[in-house]
Design an enzyme around this catalytic site. Structure first.
Site, PDB file in Angstrom:
ATOM      1  N   LYS A   1       4.648   6.532  -2.074  1.00  0.00           N
ATOM      2  CA  LYS A   1       4.766   5.070  -2.157  1.00  0.00           C
ATOM      3  C   LYS A   1       5.716   4.711  -3.296  1.00  0.00           C
ATOM      4  O   LYS A   1       5.318   4.219  -4.359  1.00  0.00           O
ATOM      5  CB  LYS A   1       3.379   4.434  -2.341  1.00  0.00           C
ATOM      6  CG  LYS A   1       3.306   3.006  -1.842  1.00  0.00           C
ATOM      7  CD  LYS A   1       1.866   2.611  -1.543  1.00  0.00           C
ATOM      8  CE  LYS A   1       1.686   1.144  -1.251  1.00  0.00           C
ATOM      9  NZ  LYS A   1       2.538   0.571  -0.242  1.00  0.00           N
TER      10      LYS A   1
ATOM     11  N   LEU B   1       3.847   6.464   5.439  1.00  0.00           N
ATOM     12  CA  LEU B   1       2.911   6.399   4.321  1.00  0.00           C
ATOM     13  C   LEU B   1       1.515   6.691   4.872  1.00  0.00           C
ATOM     14  O   LEU B   1       1.160   6.169   5.940  1.00  0.00           O
ATOM     15  CB  LEU B   1       2.938   4.984   3.719  1.00  0.00           C
ATOM     16  CG  LEU B   1       2.088   4.842   2.461  1.00  0.00           C
ATOM     17  CD1 LEU B   1       2.832   5.423   1.266  1.00  0.00           C
ATOM     18  CD2 LEU B   1       1.737   3.394   2.205  1.00  0.00           C
TER      19      LEU B   1
HETATM   20  N1  PDD Z   1       2.145  -1.762   1.818  1.00  0.00           N
HETATM   21  N2  PDD Z   1       3.257   1.628   5.423  1.00  0.00           N
HETATM   22  C1  PDD Z   1       4.015   1.123   4.456  1.00  0.00           C
HETATM   23  C2  PDD Z   1       5.482   1.431   4.445  1.00  0.00           C
HETATM   24  C3  PDD Z   1       3.439   0.312   3.454  1.00  0.00           C
HETATM   25  O1  PDD Z   1       4.207  -0.188   2.467  1.00  0.00           O
HETATM   26  C4  PDD Z   1       2.051   0.027   3.497  1.00  0.00           C
HETATM   27  C5  PDD Z   1       1.360  -0.809   2.457  1.00  0.00           C
HETATM   28  C6  PDD Z   1       1.299   0.568   4.555  1.00  0.00           C
HETATM   29  C7  PDD Z   1      -0.181   0.337   4.675  1.00  0.00           C
HETATM   30  O2  PDD Z   1      -0.881   1.120   3.709  1.00  0.00           O
HETATM   31  P1  PDD Z   1      -2.298   0.661   3.141  1.00  0.00           P
HETATM   32  O3  PDD Z   1      -3.194   0.484   4.303  1.00  0.00           O
HETATM   33  O4  PDD Z   1      -2.711   1.797   2.273  1.00  0.00           O
HETATM   34  O5  PDD Z   1      -2.091  -0.630   2.381  1.00  0.00           O
HETATM   35  C8  PDD Z   1       1.926   1.381   5.492  1.00  0.00           C
HETATM   36  C9  PDD Z   1       1.626  -2.448   0.646  1.00  0.00           C
HETATM   37  C10 PDD Z   1       0.431  -3.276   0.914  1.00  0.00           C
HETATM   38  C11 PDD Z   1       2.766  -3.220  -0.020  1.00  0.00           C
HETATM   39  O6  PDD Z   1       3.855  -2.675  -0.051  1.00  0.00           O
HETATM   40  O7  PDD Z   1       2.533  -4.304  -0.545  1.00  0.00           O
END
Ligand code: PDD
Length: 284
Positions: free
Chosen positions: A148, A204
């Site tokens: 991330k 991710l």
């Molecule tokens: N984004 N894929 C990507 C590319 C993401 O940036 C995110 C989350 C997810 C979902 O992951 P999770 O369920 O763990 O939030 C999938 C966060 C919320 C953001 O960038 O603000």
């Protein structure tokens, strides 16, 4: 929020007092990792999973957070900002710190920059109820989308492209395969099976995705972690995106083509209900 208290490099300070060096490698190179955790009534939803992903990202980039206790800082921020009741998000970011500009890591290592902030959060009711339109875009991202990283330029450009197209999310497609959204994971219902891309360096490992897979198993819904072809989306009866700030949001059209009936379907609704229950079952 002008009087917001944030955590910056070891201290709780008013946000307005934070001074980031122009030599910070986040500013110069996007050299860092981040995560976002949902908090409900002062409790972190799947906090350990988010913190684990954040730590693994830091380790992959060889950035040492130096004994940072994310959970303790997050709880302190929720308390100090009056967010112990209701919904909030906690944002956390770790960078390789400020050092004269060289592409390779600074030697000796600079102290990392650590930033955490909590703020109130309001779920997008209309999107959750009525669903969203999405577009597809070519995936031009790097080979470690499992980290991330704060380098989000392809995600920013894709989200903007969606916005300009009157859609709310963009799905990345690589070699004809739909991987995930610009800030969400993606699921489709194909021949009565809930399908989502398998974990790999191309997506991710979404925490909400994991919760959804657990819920589907508990509900007895057939699940497959496997490729979703762009070409087969026209046969999907339902689709939805998931994420920490998106929950389970129905997808009602892709590139202007309706998904199923063009309204949120029964599988999506059951998963939405399951997630809402998981939120209320949170333990401290
Ligand atoms: N984004 N894929 C990507 C590319 C993401 O940036 C995110 C989350 C997810 C979902 O992951 P999770 O369920 O763990 O939030 C999938 C966060 C919320 C953001 O960038 O603000």
């Amino acid at each position: 929020m002008s009087d917001q208290v944030v955590y910056w490099c070891g201290a709780f300070v008013p946000k307005a007092n934070v001074r980031v060096s122009p030599d910070d490698r986040a500013f110069l190179f996007g050299d860092g990792v981040y995560d976002v955790i949902r908090a409900i009534d002062g409790r972190l939803f799947r906090g350990a999973d988010h913190i684990d992903r954040f730590s693994r990202g830091a380790a992959a980039l060889d950035i040492d957070a130096g004994g940072l206790d994310v959970a303790a800082v997050a709880h302190e921020l929720l308390a100090r900002n009056g967010l112990e009741h209701g919904q909030a998000t906690v944002y956390m970011q770790l960078t390789r710190g400020a050092a004269p500009r060289t592409h390779a890591f600074p030697r000796p290592a600079a102290p990392p920059s650590v930033y955490l902030a909590a703020q109130a959060f309001t779920p997008r009711r209309s999107s959750l109820d009525e669903g969203i339109r999405v577009i597809t875009v070519p995936d031009v991202r790097w080979g470690r989308c499992d980290i991330k990283s704060i380098c989000l330029l392809p995600n920013v450009l894709a989200a903007e492209q969606a916005m300009q197209a009157g859609a709310e999310e963009a799905l990345f497609v690589r070699d004809g395969v739909v991987l995930e959204g610009a800030h969400t994971s993606f699921c489709a219902v194909l021949a009565d099976v809930l399908v989502t891309a398998p974990l790999s360096n191309q997506i991710l490992p979404g925490i909400t995705r994991r919760v959804v897979l657990e819920l589907a198993q508990r509900l007895g819904l057939p699940v497959r972690e496997g490729p979703i072809l762009r070409a087969e989306l026209s046969r999907a009866t339902e689709a939805f995106v998931t994420g920490t700030t998106t929950d389970v949001t129905p997808v009602i059209s892709v590139d202007g083509q309706s998904v199923g009936s063009g309204t949120p379907g029964p599988v999506t609704r059951r998963i939405q209900e399951g997630l809402a229950e998981a939120f209320t079952e949170l333990t401290p």
